[in-house]
Design a protein around this motif. Structure first.
Motif, PDB file in Angstrom:
ATOM      1  N   LEU A  78      -1.082  -4.820   2.177  1.00 57.79           N
ATOM      2  CA  LEU A  78      -0.133  -5.767   2.764  1.00 57.79           C
ATOM      3  C   LEU A  78      -0.482  -5.992   4.235  1.00 57.79           C
ATOM      4  CD1 LEU A  78       3.197  -4.256   1.397  1.00 57.79           C
ATOM      5  CD2 LEU A  78       1.957  -6.214   0.491  1.00 57.79           C
ATOM      6  N   THR A  79      -0.526  -7.233   4.628  1.00 55.78           N
ATOM      7  CA  THR A  79      -0.732  -7.549   6.044  1.00 55.78           C
ATOM      8  C   THR A  79       0.577  -8.125   6.566  1.00 55.78           C
ATOM      9  OG1 THR A  79      -3.040  -8.070   5.563  1.00 55.78           O
ATOM     10  CG2 THR A  79      -2.159  -8.811   7.683  1.00 55.78           C
ATOM     11  N   HIS A  80       1.180  -7.438   7.519  1.00 54.73           N
ATOM     12  CA  HIS A  80       2.461  -7.857   8.089  1.00 54.73           C
ATOM     13  C   HIS A  80       2.245  -8.925   9.152  1.00 54.73           C
ATOM     14  CE1 HIS A  80       4.744  -4.645   6.105  1.00 54.73           C
ATOM     15  NE2 HIS A  80       3.667  -3.907   6.298  1.00 54.73           N
ATOM     16  N   ASP A  82       3.122  -8.982  12.139  1.00 52.28           N
ATOM     17  CA  ASP A  82       2.737  -8.431  13.442  1.00 52.28           C
ATOM     18  C   ASP A  82       1.316  -7.847  13.434  1.00 52.28           C
ATOM     19  OD1 ASP A  82       4.620  -5.275  13.221  1.00 52.28           O
ATOM     20  OD2 ASP A  82       3.079  -6.150  11.953  1.00 52.28           O
ATOM     21  N   ARG A  84       0.099  -5.477  11.422  1.00 48.04           N
ATOM     22  CA  ARG A  84      -0.042  -4.164  10.803  1.00 48.04           C
ATOM     23  C   ARG A  84      -0.559  -4.311   9.379  1.00 48.04           C
ATOM     24  NH1 ARG A  84       4.638  -1.728   9.482  1.00 48.04           N
ATOM     25  NH2 ARG A  84       5.750  -3.676   9.744  1.00 48.04           N
ATOM     26  N   GLU A  86      -0.780  -2.350   5.762  1.00 46.86           N
ATOM     27  CA  GLU A  86      -0.182  -1.247   5.002  1.00 46.86           C
ATOM     28  C   GLU A  86      -0.845  -1.186   3.635  1.00 46.86           C
ATOM     29  OE1 GLU A  86       4.269   0.078   3.495  1.00 46.86           O
ATOM     30  OE2 GLU A  86       4.027  -1.750   4.641  1.00 46.86           O
TER      31      GLU A  86
END
Length: 114
Positions: A78-80, A82, A84, A86
């Protein structure tokens, strides 16, 4: 739950004694006692026989910590917003579903190419 605990649970649910199970799987009583105490593990042939007698699948005895080896990456990334990143591992069940899908697609492609 450990293998020997699953075996003991089956024996209790079926109302079998150690002697009953020994007779059913063609093993000695001391060997059955070792299986049920976790001192030693039964061979696959014996587990298969117990599974059939108990009416459960062989998967019932599998260790839930086993990871399915597959060429498919066993995680979701997962790319947030902001920035980040995950990484979340897939469960063995999700990995198995992916593998089934891959095999089905492969079989379908084979049929189409004929």
């Amino acid at each position: 739950m450990e293998l020997h605990e699953k075996l003991r649970l089956i024996v209790e649910e079926k109302g079998w004694t150690h002697d009953d199970l020994a007779r059913l799987i063609d093993r000695s009583r001391p060997t059955v006692t070792q299986y049920l105490s976790g001192t030693c593990k039964p061979p696959l042939k014996v587990l298969t026989k117990i599974a059939r007698l108990a009416g459960v699948s062989l998967d019932y005895f599998s260790d839930e910590k086993v990871v399915i080896q597959s060429p498919v990456r066993a995680e979701i990334v997962l790319t947030h917003a902001d920035g980040r990143i995950e990484r979340m591992p897939l469960s063995p069940e999700a990995q198995a579903m992916i593998e089934v899908g891959r095999k089905t697609a492969r079989a379908h492609r084979k049929r189409r190419s004929k």
